[in-house]
Design an enzyme around this catalytic site. Sequence first.
Site, PDB file in Angstrom:
ATOM      1  N   LYS A  19      44.088  32.624  26.042  1.00 41.41           N
ATOM      2  CA  LYS A  19      45.520  32.296  26.058  1.00 41.41           C
ATOM      3  C   LYS A  19      46.096  32.262  24.647  1.00 41.41           C
ATOM      4  CE  LYS A  19      46.347  31.303  30.502  1.00 41.41           C
ATOM      5  NZ  LYS A  19      46.439  30.486  31.653  1.00 41.41           N
ATOM      6  N   LYS A  62      40.087  40.246  35.604  1.00 43.46           N
ATOM      7  CA  LYS A  62      40.287  39.479  36.835  1.00 43.46           C
ATOM      8  C   LYS A  62      41.751  39.570  37.291  1.00 43.46           C
ATOM      9  CE  LYS A  62      41.140  34.933  35.066  1.00 43.46           C
ATOM     10  NZ  LYS A  62      41.726  33.939  34.708  1.00 43.46           N
ATOM     11  N   LYS A  87      48.051  36.131  37.680  1.00 42.12           N
ATOM     12  CA  LYS A  87      49.497  36.225  37.845  1.00 42.12           C
ATOM     13  C   LYS A  87      50.197  36.698  36.582  1.00 42.12           C
ATOM     14  CE  LYS A  87      49.116  31.236  37.803  1.00 42.12           C
ATOM     15  NZ  LYS A  87      48.923  30.153  38.737  1.00 42.12           N
TER      16      LYS A  87
END
Length: 326
Positions: A110, A192, A195
């Site tokens: 992130k 993976k 969203k």
Amino acid sequence: MRIFSGIKPSGDLHLGNYIGALSQWIALQDAHECIYCVVDLHALTVAIDPSELRRRTLDAAAWYLALGLDPKKSTLFVQSHVSAHAELGWILNTIAKISELKAMHQFKEKSKSNPDNINMGLFDYPVLMASDILLYDTEGVPVGEDQKQHVELVRELARRFNGRFGETFTVPKSMLMKHGARVMALDNPAKKMEKTGSVDGYIALSDTPDLVKKKIKRAVTDSGREILFDAKKKPALANLLTIYHLLSGQAISDIEKAYAQGGYKEFKDGLARVLIEFLAPVQERYGQYRGDENNLRALLADGASRAKKHAEKKMIMIKRRIGLYE
Ligand code: AMP
Ligand code: TRP
């Protein structure tokens, strides 16, 4: 067993969330004591508009219910409604080490994808998750594979606390699907499904039949035309077969047989049908739950008051252990 899990309301729920986590939540309800949470405080770690966060919190609860979460069997609540989560988070911060938080994959990813917003909350995310889990004497945490490292850290924090202050926390374990703990993106089987990825990579629970057909048609496949499960040589197809298997309940070998003559085109048409049939009733129930906001709010308030009883009792014990003056 006592079960706890949560999903943050920061984006559309997708098939990976269902297969990796939510399908387990639903299945565990009959035999276990389950507590499920919309972790809105965690969602604050990504810049999210206040009105969007409010809306998505109710959306998430409505999806859980539409998928089969039964509020009579399970406790369903919103994390920020039980202030003990944030309070215990602070206490656990004092035993968590910077070096262990720096090692978390999710933090590293992130920070890389969002270099302008590497906030303290993002760094501290797993400690708040630890407080979610440890407050309820949780034994099992049903999650996708990407959360395994976080749960390992939670176990370590529980052991450390117990070692220093005496037996206080149950040491939980993660519960992963045997197949489907890591659903891959449709447009890239090396990543993976998530969203925040490209729209073609994931199937949202809210996707229309046309969108599902389009995304499945575009899904990347491997070379060769036989429909055979081979995770090494045909990772893209293996991912699609896993999705087909888990949503239809058919054995992988039966699916291979059914499409032995047909090749990819027929297989993809079949997979789109399976997905659409799965999503239709879920979307209908979602509409009903989401359309009755008073009922939804009442369910969440009831869940919060049940969770609070447990959490407050646990906080008293924790505060005594560490020497906070009563
Ligand atoms: P997130 O969408 O990251 O908030 O994840 C919520 C839950 O869904 C967590 O338990 C994740 O591990 C799980 N999850 C998210 N993406 C996937 C995926 N692609 N495959 C399996 N589980 C997933
Ligand atoms: N960290 C989880 C995720 O990113 C969400 C989460 C927060 C969670 N608290 C939790 C999951 C407690 C399980 C238990 O998906």
